[in-house]
Write a protein that holds these residues in place. Structure first.
Motif, PDB file in Angstrom:
ATOM      1  N   ASP A 165       0.837  -1.203   0.000  1.00 11.94           N
ATOM      2  CA  ASP A 165       0.000   0.000   0.000  1.00 11.94           C
ATOM      3  C   ASP A 165       0.865   1.245   0.000  1.00 11.94           C
ATOM      4  O   ASP A 165       0.500   2.280  -0.595  1.00 11.94           O
ATOM      5  CB  ASP A 165      -0.909   0.014   1.228  1.00 11.94           C
ATOM      6  CG  ASP A 165      -1.956  -1.102   1.205  1.00 11.94           C
ATOM      7  OD1 ASP A 165      -2.240  -1.622   0.103  1.00 11.94           O
ATOM      8  OD2 ASP A 165      -2.480  -1.451   2.277  1.00 11.94           O
ATOM      9  N   VAL A 181       1.828   2.350  -3.464  1.00 14.92           N
ATOM     10  CA  VAL A 181       0.707   3.009  -4.148  1.00 14.92           C
ATOM     11  C   VAL A 181       0.613   4.463  -3.716  1.00 14.92           C
ATOM     12  O   VAL A 181       0.417   5.372  -4.534  1.00 14.92           O
ATOM     13  CB  VAL A 181      -0.619   2.272  -3.866  1.00 14.92           C
ATOM     14  CG1 VAL A 181      -1.789   3.031  -4.486  1.00 14.92           C
ATOM     15  CG2 VAL A 181      -0.565   0.855  -4.420  1.00 14.92           C
ATOM     16  N   GLU A 203       0.951   7.965  -5.927  1.00 14.19           N
ATOM     17  CA  GLU A 203       0.033   9.100  -5.884  1.00 14.19           C
ATOM     18  C   GLU A 203       0.805  10.404  -5.695  1.00 14.19           C
ATOM     19  O   GLU A 203       0.563  11.403  -6.394  1.00 14.19           O
ATOM     20  CB  GLU A 203      -0.970   8.930  -4.736  1.00 14.19           C
ATOM     21  CG  GLU A 203      -2.068   7.917  -4.997  1.00 14.19           C
ATOM     22  CD  GLU A 203      -3.069   7.848  -3.855  1.00 14.19           C
ATOM     23  OE1 GLU A 203      -2.958   8.675  -2.915  1.00 14.19           O
ATOM     24  OE2 GLU A 203      -3.960   6.988  -3.891  1.00 14.19           O
ATOM     25  N   SER A 239      -6.243  10.115  -6.800  1.00 16.27           N
ATOM     26  CA  SER A 239      -6.329   9.151  -5.712  1.00 16.27           C
ATOM     27  C   SER A 239      -6.685   7.790  -6.278  1.00 16.27           C
ATOM     28  O   SER A 239      -7.542   7.676  -7.156  1.00 16.27           O
ATOM     29  CB  SER A 239      -7.386   9.577  -4.693  1.00 16.27           C
ATOM     30  OG  SER A 239      -7.583   8.560  -3.733  1.00 16.27           O
ATOM     31  N   PHE A 240      -6.025   6.750  -5.749  1.00 14.56           N
ATOM     32  CA  PHE A 240      -6.264   5.389  -6.224  1.00 14.56           C
ATOM     33  C   PHE A 240      -7.073   4.571  -5.221  1.00 14.56           C
ATOM     34  O   PHE A 240      -7.093   3.342  -5.298  1.00 14.56           O
ATOM     35  CB  PHE A 240      -4.933   4.688  -6.494  1.00 14.56           C
ATOM     36  CG  PHE A 240      -4.119   5.305  -7.595  1.00 14.56           C
ATOM     37  CD1 PHE A 240      -4.682   5.536  -8.830  1.00 14.56           C
ATOM     38  CD2 PHE A 240      -2.801   5.667  -7.377  1.00 14.56           C
ATOM     39  CE1 PHE A 240      -3.941   6.106  -9.842  1.00 14.56           C
ATOM     40  CE2 PHE A 240      -2.046   6.228  -8.392  1.00 14.56           C
ATOM     41  CZ  PHE A 240      -2.617   6.454  -9.628  1.00 14.56           C
ATOM     42  N   GLN A 241      -7.724   5.236  -4.303  1.00 11.48           N
ATOM     43  CA  GLN A 241      -8.426   4.533  -3.242  1.00 11.48           C
ATOM     44  C   GLN A 241      -9.483   3.573  -3.777  1.00 11.48           C
ATOM     45  O   GLN A 241      -9.694   2.489  -3.229  1.00 11.48           O
ATOM     46  CB  GLN A 241      -9.065   5.545  -2.290  1.00 11.48           C
ATOM     47  CG  GLN A 241      -9.645   4.911  -1.034  1.00 11.48           C
ATOM     48  CD  GLN A 241     -10.079   5.945  -0.016  1.00 11.48           C
ATOM     49  OE1 GLN A 241      -9.949   7.133  -0.240  1.00 11.48           O
ATOM     50  NE2 GLN A 241     -10.596   5.489   1.115  1.00 11.48           N
ATOM     51  N   TYR A 281      -9.493   1.947  -6.631  1.00  9.25           N
ATOM     52  CA  TYR A 281      -9.025   0.824  -7.457  1.00  9.25           C
ATOM     53  C   TYR A 281      -7.559   0.500  -7.174  1.00  9.25           C
ATOM     54  O   TYR A 281      -6.714   0.465  -8.046  1.00  9.25           O
ATOM     55  CB  TYR A 281      -9.243   1.093  -8.951  1.00  9.25           C
ATOM     56  CG  TYR A 281      -8.944   2.504  -9.428  1.00  9.25           C
ATOM     57  CD1 TYR A 281      -7.694   2.839  -9.933  1.00  9.25           C
ATOM     58  CD2 TYR A 281      -9.917   3.491  -9.386  1.00  9.25           C
ATOM     59  CE1 TYR A 281      -7.424   4.126 -10.385  1.00  9.25           C
ATOM     60  CE2 TYR A 281      -9.663   4.775  -9.841  1.00  9.25           C
ATOM     61  CZ  TYR A 281      -8.417   5.089 -10.338  1.00  9.25           C
ATOM     62  OH  TYR A 281      -8.157   6.362 -10.780  1.00  9.25           O
ATOM     63  N   GLN A 282      -7.290   0.222  -5.911  1.00  4.56           N
ATOM     64  CA  GLN A 282      -5.926  -0.096  -5.476  1.00  4.56           C
ATOM     65  C   GLN A 282      -5.396  -1.369  -6.131  1.00  4.56           C
ATOM     66  O   GLN A 282      -4.220  -1.426  -6.503  1.00  4.56           O
ATOM     67  CB  GLN A 282      -5.901  -0.254  -3.951  1.00  4.56           C
ATOM     68  CG  GLN A 282      -5.968   1.052  -3.193  1.00  4.56           C
ATOM     69  CD  GLN A 282      -4.849   1.203  -2.179  1.00  4.56           C
ATOM     70  OE1 GLN A 282      -4.138   0.247  -1.884  1.00  4.56           O
ATOM     71  NE2 GLN A 282      -4.683   2.402  -1.669  1.00  4.56           N
ATOM     72  N   ASP A 283      -6.236  -2.383  -6.246  1.00  2.00           N
ATOM     73  CA  ASP A 283      -5.759  -3.650  -6.819  1.00  2.00           C
ATOM     74  C   ASP A 283      -5.287  -3.466  -8.259  1.00  2.00           C
ATOM     75  O   ASP A 283      -4.283  -4.064  -8.668  1.00  2.00           O
ATOM     76  CB  ASP A 283      -6.864  -4.710  -6.759  1.00  2.00           C
ATOM     77  CG  ASP A 283      -7.144  -5.168  -5.342  1.00  2.00           C
ATOM     78  OD1 ASP A 283      -6.297  -4.924  -4.470  1.00  2.00           O
ATOM     79  OD2 ASP A 283      -8.218  -5.763  -5.119  1.00  2.00           O
ATOM     80  N   VAL A 324      -4.112  -0.695  -9.624  1.00  6.89           N
ATOM     81  CA  VAL A 324      -2.850   0.052  -9.609  1.00  6.89           C
ATOM     82  C   VAL A 324      -1.699  -0.885  -9.260  1.00  6.89           C
ATOM     83  O   VAL A 324      -0.632  -0.849  -9.879  1.00  6.89           O
ATOM     84  CB  VAL A 324      -2.916   1.206  -8.588  1.00  6.89           C
ATOM     85  CG1 VAL A 324      -1.574   1.941  -8.526  1.00  6.89           C
ATOM     86  CG2 VAL A 324      -4.013   2.179  -8.972  1.00  6.89           C
ATOM     87  N   LYS A 325      -1.925  -1.734  -8.276  1.00  3.39           N
ATOM     88  CA  LYS A 325      -0.868  -2.672  -7.863  1.00  3.39           C
ATOM     89  C   LYS A 325      -0.472  -3.602  -9.007  1.00  3.39           C
ATOM     90  O   LYS A 325       0.705  -3.954  -9.155  1.00  3.39           O
ATOM     91  CB  LYS A 325      -1.335  -3.482  -6.652  1.00  3.39           C
ATOM     92  CG  LYS A 325      -1.409  -2.661  -5.373  1.00  3.39           C
ATOM     93  CD  LYS A 325      -1.880  -3.505  -4.198  1.00  3.39           C
ATOM     94  CE  LYS A 325      -1.900  -2.677  -2.917  1.00  3.39           C
ATOM     95  NZ  LYS A 325      -2.339  -3.488  -1.743  1.00  3.39           N
TER      96      LYS A 325
END
Length: 532
Positions: free
Chosen positions: A463, A466, A470, A482-484, A486-488, A490-491
């Motif tokens: 995390d 990520v 940002e 912000s990637f809140q 769709y974090q998966d 982005v990873k």
């Protein structure tokens, strides 16, 4: 940023690439004296250009006027007849030739210095020991750093004749040394095969990104390698492949089809038909094949998919393909420029044309993707429009349709996770790659304990990384990102890019495939068939 805006360059690029690069194999029967005899239409154009050259009140670049005229004429023909100006010919030819001469590095100008992201596998730089993170500061005594250096100058200095020597002075950050390397320029392949590996113990995978001169040689090599690893089934991934040379498509289809099976036929304006048949050279005629296609699979990709589908060979998975069934031939215009003109249509073995209509003009033609998106076709196979008048039947009784692309046997909807508009934009701009490069620069030894296999299967993006991404973007005027939500996703992009910069050799595709719906579907289908 809308999804429509993101996909526009992809679709237009696919269409143009397919239109430009599908190689005709036809020979003109017209003699040159017939093709270039004088007539009033040609004389009118010539006379107008002469008037402007000698009489017009202001100085005018008539070359640019000719370019506009040629483009205007071609725009009234079809979407895939295109003009290639002299200044673009080298780049266009190089891309489809499948190689170029150079030292073999991926680089970008980092803090006013040429910095190696990764050396091309087995290329000249890789062989002498140049590696990711190296700064090339001098080439044959000329400096390659400073705020006025640009990529065009860099490429010009690094290119040269095959076999010629280039003396490089390189700063290596992690050892704080300036190293000397003598690199012999060589032929650097522009890879057509992005990745090849085993999905299961018996199912191999090959990703082909276009059909260039070297594609079949690359394809054949990895196909035989996968067979040696135990592959009795092959997944041929043609998603987002815009096409290329007709003969290369025929060669690849031939690998899977039995002798004397019809691959396709072409028909020109005089009604002459030229048929292409499979030969005894195929190395996978007895194996199972699965072909992956999507809305950006065009031209030569559709030839392969159509040939296999119409011969009841294998299974086509994905979404309806682009719908490009025209064949172009390149013709020189005498000043270094060329035109690639549509000279025939091609038809699949059952006799269907998969060329979609362009009667409403080029804009409507290129915007057809958005119609598919808005109609829901990319998520629901029942939304695909078909015409009973364009219905054909394969030898085993399967119904197939012409008139606008290849409709897959097994539909797989668009995966909106990997088609996130923001991430696609960031990737296309190179920002994901640049960020990962700078992170690796902090400590290139943090991944020393990973092998390629263990990285793909075990490494997880934190995390914290990520959040750093940002911050990196927000410092570069991409405000308040912000990637809140769709974090998966982005990873996944970050992991694939780290893998690519560390290991290369198709690992980027492999990381993405690990959580890809179409790959999961083909594995499930192959296992079901095995049980039956």
């Amino acid at each position: 940023m809308t999804l429509k805006k993101i996909y526009l360059p992809l679709i237009v690029g696919a269409a143009v690439a397919a239109g430009i690069f599908i190689g005709g194999k036809l020979n003109f029967s017209d003699k040159s004296d017939r093709l270039f005899t004088s007539n009033s239409k040609k004389e009118k154009l010539n006379r107008l250009i002469d008037y402007i050259d000698y009489e017009y009140v202001d100085d005018v670049n008539t070359d640019s006027i000719v370019d506009v005229t040629v483009n205007g004429i071609l725009e009234n023909l079809d979407p895939h007849s295109v003009y290639i100006p002299k200044e673009d010919m080298e780049r266009v030819s190089e891309n489809m030739k499948g190689d170029f001469v150079g030292i073999g590095i991926h680089f970008y100008t980092y803090k006013d210095t040429v910095t190696v992201i990764r050396a091309v596998d087995d290329g000249p730089s890789d062989k002498v020991g140049i590696r990711g993170g190296d700064r090339i500061i001098f080439a044959d005594g000329d400096s390659l750093f400073g705020k006025y250096i640009n990529d065009v100058d860099i490429v010009h200095r690094l290119k040269g004749p095959v076999g010629s020597k280039l003396h490089l002075q390189v700063y290596r950050k992690d050892t704080d040394q300036i190293l000397d390397f003598d690199v012999s320029r060589g032929v650097i392949p522009i890879k057509s095969v992005d990745a090849s590996y085993m999905l299961t113990e018996t199912l191999g995978y090959i990703k082909v990104n276009r059909f260039a001169e070297t594609t079949f040689k690359e394809f054949k090599k990895v196909l035989l390698d996968l067979k040696s690893q135990g592959a009795t089934k092959i997944t041929l991934d043609l998603r987002d492949n815009p096409g290329g040379f007709l003969t290369v498509a025929e060669q690849i289809a031939d690998e899977f089809l039995e002798d004397e099976k019809l691959i396709l036929f072409t028909k020109n304006k005089r009604g002459n038909i030229d048929k292409s048949f499979a030969t005894e050279k195929g190395d996978f005629e007895n194996g199972e094949v699965y072909v992956l296609i999507n809305e950006n699979s065009a031209s030569a990709s559709e030839i392969v998919a159509g040939a296999l589908q119409d011969n009841d060979k294998g299974t086509i998975l994905g979404r309806r393909s682009y719908g490009k069934g025209l064949v172009q031939r390149e013709m020189e215009l005498g000043d270094g420029s060329a035109v690639r003109l549509t000279v025939s249509r091609y038809y699949t073995p059952t006799g269907r044309s998969i060329q979609r209509s362009y009667s409403n003009g080029n804009k409507d033609y290129y915007d057809e993707y958005f119609e598919r998106l808005e109609s829901g076709e990319l998520l629901d196979p029942d939304k695909i429009k078909v015409s009973d008048s364009l219905k054909f039947t394969t030898p085993k009784g399967k119904v197939v349709y012409g008139g606008g692309g290849i409709i897959p046997d097994v539909f797989v909807p668009l995966d909106t996770r990997t088609q996130n508009e923001t991430l696609l934009f960031l990737e296309q701009r190179g920002l994901v790659s640049y960020f990962i490069f700078e992170e690796l620069e902090k400590d290139r030894h943090m991944f020393d304990d990973y092998t390629r296999e263990s990285f793909v299967n075990e490494f997880e993006v934190s995390d914290d990384l990520v959040l750093k991404f940002e911050d990196y973007l927000n410092l570069r005027t991409i405000a308040n990102i912000s990637f809140q939500a769709y974090q998966d996703e982005v990873k996944l992009y970050l992991k694939a890019t780290i893998a690519d910069q560390l290991f290369g050799k198709g690992v980027y595709t492999e990381v993405f495939n690990n959580d890809n719906n179409m790959i999961k579907e083909v594995i499930k289908l192959s296992e079901q068939l095995q049980e039956n």
